[in-house]
Motif scaffolding. Structure first.
Motif, mmCIF file in Angstrom:
data_model
loop_
_atom_site.group_PDB
_atom_site.id
_atom_site.type_symbol
_atom_site.label_atom_id
_atom_site.label_comp_id
_atom_site.label_asym_id
_atom_site.label_seq_id
_atom_site.Cartn_x
_atom_site.Cartn_y
_atom_site.Cartn_z
ATOM 1 N N THR A 42 27.111 28.857 -96.199
ATOM 2 C CA THR A 42 25.705 29.240 -96.231
ATOM 3 C C THR A 42 25.440 30.196 -97.393
ATOM 4 O O THR A 42 24.397 30.131 -98.038
ATOM 5 C CB THR A 42 25.297 29.915 -94.902
ATOM 6 O OG1 THR A 42 25.553 29.005 -93.840
ATOM 7 C CG2 THR A 42 23.834 30.305 -94.903
ATOM 8 N N CYS A 43 26.407 31.055 -97.686
ATOM 9 C CA CYS A 43 26.229 32.085 -98.718
ATOM 10 C C CYS A 43 27.124 31.911 -99.940
ATOM 11 O O CYS A 43 26.838 32.474 -100.993
ATOM 12 C CB CYS A 43 26.488 33.464 -98.129
ATOM 13 S SG CYS A 43 25.328 33.913 -96.810
ATOM 14 N N GLY A 53 25.328 32.521 -104.970
ATOM 15 C CA GLY A 53 24.172 32.364 -104.095
ATOM 16 C C GLY A 53 23.876 33.721 -103.477
ATOM 17 O O GLY A 53 23.871 34.740 -104.168
ATOM 18 N N VAL A 54 23.703 33.741 -102.180
ATOM 19 C CA VAL A 54 23.551 35.009 -101.478
ATOM 20 C C VAL A 54 24.817 35.833 -101.703
ATOM 21 O O VAL A 54 24.765 37.037 -101.906
ATOM 22 C CB VAL A 54 23.299 34.778 -99.972
ATOM 23 C CG1 VAL A 54 23.313 36.088 -99.208
ATOM 24 C CG2 VAL A 54 21.978 34.048 -99.772
ATOM 25 N N TYR A 72 27.349 38.013 -110.864
ATOM 26 C CA TYR A 72 26.838 38.203 -109.508
ATOM 27 C C TYR A 72 26.272 39.622 -109.408
ATOM 28 O O TYR A 72 27.012 40.602 -109.490
ATOM 29 C CB TYR A 72 27.939 37.996 -108.453
ATOM 30 C CG TYR A 72 27.421 38.198 -107.047
ATOM 31 C CD1 TYR A 72 26.545 37.277 -106.487
ATOM 32 C CD2 TYR A 72 27.764 39.317 -106.307
ATOM 33 C CE1 TYR A 72 26.040 37.469 -105.208
ATOM 34 C CE2 TYR A 72 27.264 39.516 -105.033
ATOM 35 C CZ TYR A 72 26.402 38.587 -104.496
ATOM 36 O OH TYR A 72 25.896 38.782 -103.239
ATOM 37 N N SER A 74 24.643 41.298 -106.881
ATOM 38 C CA SER A 74 24.299 41.900 -105.595
ATOM 39 C C SER A 74 25.452 42.522 -104.828
ATOM 40 O O SER A 74 25.389 42.639 -103.599
ATOM 41 C CB SER A 74 23.616 40.848 -104.716
ATOM 42 O OG SER A 74 22.466 40.349 -105.364
ATOM 43 N N LEU A 109 26.332 43.273 -97.478
ATOM 44 C CA LEU A 109 25.452 42.256 -96.912
ATOM 45 C C LEU A 109 26.231 41.362 -95.955
ATOM 46 O O LEU A 109 25.744 41.001 -94.882
ATOM 47 C CB LEU A 109 24.806 41.426 -98.024
ATOM 48 C CG LEU A 109 23.851 40.327 -97.574
ATOM 49 C CD1 LEU A 109 22.705 40.902 -96.747
ATOM 50 C CD2 LEU A 109 23.318 39.569 -98.778
ATOM 51 N N THR A 113 25.493 40.297 -91.940
ATOM 52 C CA THR A 113 25.081 38.939 -91.592
ATOM 53 C C THR A 113 26.175 38.092 -90.958
ATOM 54 O O THR A 113 25.894 37.055 -90.376
ATOM 55 C CB THR A 113 24.566 38.196 -92.839
ATOM 56 O OG1 THR A 113 25.604 38.169 -93.820
ATOM 57 C CG2 THR A 113 23.338 38.866 -93.409
#
Length: 135
Positions: A42-43, A53-54, A72, A74, A109, A113
């Motif tokens: 998903t990430c 991505g995320v 990246y 983040s 993060l 999550t």
């Protein structure tokens, strides 16, 4: 009892000396399935053409320094600190991280999550899969 403990310690040492992991051998095919169904995909992306991505792309993660994907943007403060300290994503460190991200870096993060993957064999399988993703 003492003899059994000695044999166990010697076996673990021999396994590590041969390049194996003390937490068990993984199955890359099963790891691919877990990666795609346990929210990893998903990430994160892996394989040819993988992009951030995320979370950052994970090609070559085994043996890579933390927070080292240049494009990246983040990374959490905690992840950047680990990277600055020279923390490397060994199989053992990845195992700890995906077991319980919040225990390692509460402000990331991922720790907010993803609750972690409690099954040790599934973690070993995911790590075996990630080891095949070098591009």
């Amino acid at each position: 009892m003492r003899k059994i403990l000695g044999v166990a310690v010697a076996s673990a040492a021999a396994l590590m000396a041969l390049g194996g992991s003390a937490f068990g051998a993984g199955d890359a095919a099963k790891g691919k399935e877990v990666f795609t169904t346990a929210l990893c995909a998903t990430c994160h992306q892996v394989g040819p053409g993988a992009k951030n991505g995320v979370g950052p792309e994970l090609n070559g993660i085994v043996g890579r320094k933390a927070a080292s994907v240049a494009d990246y943007p983040s990374y959490s403060a905690g992840m950047k600190k680990l990277g600055a300290e020279g923390f490397v994503w060994t199989e053992e460190n990845i195992d700890k991280w995906i077991a319980n991200p919040k225990a390692m870096i509460p402000d990331s993060l991922m720790s907010l999550t993803f609750q972690g993957l409690p099954d040790a064999q599934q973690r070993a399988d995911v790590i075996a899969y990630l080891k095949t993703q070098t591009q």
